[in-house]
Design an enzyme around this catalytic site. Structure first.
Site, short mmCIF file in Angstrom:
data_model
loop_
_atom_site.label_atom_id
_atom_site.label_comp_id
_atom_site.label_asym_id
_atom_site.label_seq_id
_atom_site.Cartn_x
_atom_site.Cartn_y
_atom_site.Cartn_z
CG ASP A 10 -110.06 -11.16 65.90
OD1 ASP A 10 -110.43 -10.00 65.95
OD2 ASP A 10 -110.18 -12.21 66.85
CG HIS A 27 -109.20 -1.08 61.04
ND1 HIS A 27 -109.44 -2.62 61.30
CD2 HIS A 27 -109.90 -0.49 61.76
CE1 HIS A 27 -110.44 -2.53 62.50
NE2 HIS A 27 -110.81 -1.31 62.56
CG LEU A 121 -106.57 -15.94 44.71
CD1 LEU A 121 -106.41 -17.44 45.55
CD2 LEU A 121 -105.44 -15.03 45.43
#
Length: 234
Positions: A10, A27, A121
């Site tokens: 956020d 972004h 991962l």
């Protein structure tokens, strides 16, 4: 170390506004933070990283911003796919993919298929995701199985519900640690069932400013907590 870390990324738009830049710049800066976090999780033995990239509520954002984000998702996945494969990163996506552009749907499917055997991962990307919808969909699926006689009403328990949630794609579906950046103190409809016993860490850093030092702080906080899961030491 937590096995599964979830992150609500956020503050990218606010990061850009504070610098007099368009939201798109925030972004793009946030992508760099994500790449660093993926690298650190792989190095430090964290098994699963789930990131909240785009919520079902985010569709109400300005059309230009939504279109930019969809294009950014495509560019990042296409550019990073070989790196993920080389580094042993498996990619999965959760959420309502039917609302995504067809080209993005195709690319996400390609990424999932080409990385499905990677095991260093597991990167789970929540796109067009809603925690409430996730639970509702699990209930519908179970109701259909009861209707079709595949299971009995008495068979419904927490384990069965978890098997029907989107995160059933993970070895460890429920995060041990949730990190939210930008100082906001809410879950915002993210992994509502799965976060029941997660440790929560809220960082004041805006997402593009969240780096190694901030991640270490979150991990240290997690390591200092006693996880009792409702029980009490005698």
């Amino acid at each position: 170390m937590p096995r599964h870390v979830a992150v609500i990324m956020d503050g990218s738009a606010r990061w850009a506004r504070r610098r007099g830049l368009p939201a798109s710049s925030g972004h793009e800066a946030g992508v760099r933070s994500l790449k660093e976090l993926v690298e650190l999780c792989g190095k430090w033995g964290i098994r699963i990283l789930t990131v909240f990239a785009f919520s079902s509520e985010n569709w109400s954002r300005p059309k230009a911003e939504v279109e930019f984000l969809m294009g950014l998702f495509e560019r990042v996945i296409e550019f990073e796919l070989q790196n993920f494969s080389r580094e042993g990163v498996r990619i999965s996506t959760i959420g309502d993919s039917s609302r995504l552009p067809k080209s993005l749907q195709k690319l996400l499917n390609k990424a999932e298929c080409s990385t499905k055997d990677n095991s260093r991962l597991h990167l789970v990307v929540a796109v067009s995701y809603s925690g409430k919808s996730d639970i509702a969909q699990a209930c519908k699926s179970i109701a259909h199985r009861v209707r079709d006689g595949l299971i009995q009403l008495e068979d419904i328990d927490e384990e069965l519900i978890e098997e029907e949630l989107a995160t059933s794609c993970c070895e460890f579906p429920c995060p041990d640690l949730l990190i939210r950046t930008s100082g906001e103190l809410r879950l915002s409809n993210f992994l509502l069932w799965q976060l029941a016993y997660a440790e929560l860490f809220f960082s004041e850093a805006l997402w593009p400013d969240f780096g190694k030092a901030e991640f270490v702080e979150a991990l240290r906080s997690f390591q200092q907590r006693l996880r009792r899961y409702g029980s009490r030491e005698s």
